[in-house]
Design a protein around this motif. Sequence first.
Motif, PDB file in Angstrom:
ATOM      1  N   UNK A   1       0.828  -1.198   0.000  1.00 20.17           N
ATOM      2  CA  UNK A   1       0.000   0.000   0.000  1.00 20.17           C
ATOM      3  C   UNK A   1       0.869   1.259   0.000  1.00 20.17           C
ATOM      4  N   UNK A   2       2.055   1.156  -0.540  1.00 17.82           N
ATOM      5  CA  UNK A   2       2.963   2.303  -0.574  1.00 17.82           C
ATOM      6  C   UNK A   2       2.337   3.444  -1.381  1.00 17.82           C
ATOM      7  N   UNK A   3       2.256   4.605  -0.758  1.00 19.69           N
ATOM      8  CA  UNK A   3       1.735   5.782  -1.443  1.00 19.69           C
ATOM      9  C   UNK A   3       0.232   5.775  -1.661  1.00 19.69           C
ATOM     10  N   UNK A   4      -0.478   4.794  -1.095  1.00 16.05           N
ATOM     11  CA  UNK A   4      -1.930   4.724  -1.280  1.00 16.05           C
ATOM     12  C   UNK A   4      -2.634   5.818  -0.486  1.00 16.05           C
ATOM     13  N   UNK A   5      -3.798   6.217  -0.957  1.00 23.33           N
ATOM     14  CA  UNK A   5      -4.608   7.229  -0.270  1.00 23.33           C
ATOM     15  C   UNK A   5      -5.721   6.532   0.499  1.00 23.33           C
TER      16      UNK A   5
END
Length: 323
Positions: free
Chosen positions: A253-257
């Motif tokens: 979930x790297x960089x997920x909003x």
Amino acid sequence: MKLRQSLIGSLVILSSVTTVATAQYFPTPDSFLQPGGCSNCDENGGRWGNRNWQGVNWSGRELRQANLEGANLAMADLSRAQIFGSTLKDANLTGANLTGATIRSTVLQGAVLNGTIFKNAELFMISLENGQMENADFSGAQMKNIYLGGANLQGANLIGADLQNAFMVGANLIHADLSAADLRGVKLRNSILISANLQKADMRAVSLAEANLSESRLSGANLERAELAKANLENADLSGANLKNANLERANLRGANLKDAILDNIFEMGADFCGATLPDGQIEECPEEEVQAPIPNEEIFIDPTLNEENLDINNKDTSPSAP
């Protein structure tokens, strides 16, 4: 003479009734009525495979047990058609219009359906395994329990489609639009949904283990009890999504909003939230990468006083001899 005219009249009426009955259940294009009739069909069922029906208008027709294997139906109008127990294996339906059609127990393996319109169509007991459906329109279609394993649906329109319990393992849904679609219980393991639109989709209990959802839009989606183990959600928009009781084990979930997302009781062991926007708007810090210190070269100390004379190189017994 009167008897002859009566017989002729009866034959004309019988011929008309037969033609009407045939038109009710099978398509009867003008070519069937030309001298010589249809050389590749019979009175009990249509066998029109491997023929060119490009652009034909069979709108509203009923096809039962029709054999159209390998037929060219590109740009054909089959809107509101009822296709039951037929075969369209390896048929070319590129750009064909099947809006509002009902298709049951029909073989479509190997059919080319790129750009085909299935808007508001009903598809039951259908297998489209490994089908080619790029940019096809399934908006509003009823597709419960359909088999789409390995299908190519890149750029397809599935807005509002009902795909409950469909089998879509390994499907290609890059840039597909599944917004507001019903995806409850759908099996999408190992599928590719890069940049797909899944906004406000009902995805309760969906299986997306090891799927690639990077850059996808999932804002407002309901992912309650979703299986997302090892899924790639890098830079995905999950703002306002419901992930209650979802399995995110080892998910990326790297960089997920995740702003305003519901994360109650999620299983997140091994999940990577580096740089992700959390529900409260905070940015998750990335852990410092552990840098292994270089192993220093071992220094070897050599005693300068040692020489061959005082070294027992040959392992000889140098102990004093007994008197």
